[in-house]
Design an enzyme around this catalytic site. Sequence first.
Site, mmCIF file in Angstrom:
data_model
loop_
_atom_site.group_PDB
_atom_site.id
_atom_site.type_symbol
_atom_site.label_atom_id
_atom_site.label_comp_id
_atom_site.label_asym_id
_atom_site.label_seq_id
_atom_site.Cartn_x
_atom_site.Cartn_y
_atom_site.Cartn_z
ATOM 1 N N SER A 106 0.812 -1.228 0.000
ATOM 2 C CA SER A 106 0.000 0.000 0.000
ATOM 3 C C SER A 106 0.841 1.273 0.000
ATOM 4 O O SER A 106 0.295 2.373 0.116
ATOM 5 C CB SER A 106 -0.935 0.004 1.215
ATOM 6 O OG SER A 106 -0.177 -0.086 2.411
ATOM 7 N N HIS A 141 10.789 24.436 15.840
ATOM 8 C CA HIS A 141 9.731 23.507 16.252
ATOM 9 C C HIS A 141 9.806 22.295 15.346
ATOM 10 O O HIS A 141 9.951 22.424 14.128
ATOM 11 C CB HIS A 141 8.347 24.143 16.136
ATOM 12 C CG HIS A 141 7.222 23.159 16.317
ATOM 13 N ND1 HIS A 141 6.849 22.682 17.566
ATOM 14 C CD2 HIS A 141 6.423 22.530 15.415
ATOM 15 C CE1 HIS A 141 5.856 21.818 17.419
ATOM 16 N NE2 HIS A 141 5.579 21.696 16.121
ATOM 17 N N SER A 143 7.825 18.391 14.769
ATOM 18 C CA SER A 143 6.777 17.472 15.190
ATOM 19 C C SER A 143 6.446 16.542 14.030
ATOM 20 O O SER A 143 6.852 16.768 12.888
ATOM 21 C CB SER A 143 5.524 18.232 15.635
ATOM 22 O OG SER A 143 4.954 18.918 14.541
ATOM 23 N N ARG A 146 1.070 14.039 14.450
ATOM 24 C CA ARG A 146 0.119 13.009 14.876
ATOM 25 C C ARG A 146 -0.469 13.363 16.237
ATOM 26 O O ARG A 146 -0.033 14.301 16.905
ATOM 27 C CB ARG A 146 0.812 11.651 14.943
ATOM 28 C CG ARG A 146 1.342 11.165 13.603
ATOM 29 C CD ARG A 146 1.653 9.688 13.670
ATOM 30 N NE ARG A 146 2.216 9.182 12.427
ATOM 31 C CZ ARG A 146 2.410 7.895 12.170
ATOM 32 N NH1 ARG A 146 2.091 6.971 13.070
ATOM 33 N NH2 ARG A 146 2.928 7.504 11.020
ATOM 34 N N SER A 151 1.962 10.891 18.949
ATOM 35 C CA SER A 151 2.384 12.288 18.831
ATOM 36 C C SER A 151 3.815 12.469 19.329
ATOM 37 O O SER A 151 4.185 11.978 20.398
ATOM 38 C CB SER A 151 1.447 13.184 19.636
ATOM 39 O OG SER A 151 1.903 14.517 19.625
#
Length: 281
Positions: A106, A141, A143, A146, A151
């Site tokens: 996938s 920053h 990240s 999520r 997260s």
Amino acid sequence: MKIKSINFTVLLLICFALFTQYTSMAQTITREQFRDSVQKLPYFSIHKDNYFVTGIPTNREINGSSADAKYQVSFKQIITRDKLPWDTYLFLTYTQKAFWNIYEDSFPFRDINFNPSLSLGKPIFNKNEELKGLAVAAFDHESNGRDSISSRSWNRITFSYVTRIFKHTTANFEFWVPFQYKEGNSDILEYTGLGEINIEHELKPDKLYFTLMVRKGLNFEANGTFRPRIYFNPFKKNRSNQYFMLEWYLGQAEGLLNYKESQSMIRIGYVIKTNEFSFFR
């Protein structure tokens, strides 16, 4: 897997010793030449390398899940080319790095990391008004976008200094002060440490380069990163700064989602190499 074969502390001490010994080397760009160069720079340009590479692990079984592709998009926007107080320049940067399982059915993205920053740069000149280095202070920053238990994010104030340490070798020394990182990845500093060293050596101008990035985690274990790269340009003309890149990533924190996981990945692919610090070549 622990990286017991590499003593990161020794590597960091050696690099720091080289830094303190050779940063006094005179540069060839004067203050006036630097200002003229800044005025000619485009407002929008590459920040870090932009690349697409793919490869296999060397520390576990090779299959559709362990082999992958990694790509990075990175750019910089100069806010003002007119110097600010204290002879500084303000700019924005954005870097996005993705890990893509292209060998699974996938084609899922395993992890995507987003890294915007606001930076203030200052050229450093010696007593002869020649460029000695570039100092940058940035709010970073990072990240993975999520939520819930997947997260990952952290903020940091980053201080960096780029200089030439040998005739064809430049070094970028980074140190960061992290904050607001406890939720979801409270022990991330044990794997990223408080800084990194990037060394680049020009083997053949516009043709062949070698780079090395080293980090040491904040613990007494062998956590950290050792990442050498080789860039090769097979083209007769290289107006677009295009290269093929061979990379070996050994260590942790290659991506945010599984920052504790030890990696040993060999990857190869296409890169548009940054020329952000070409002043020192």
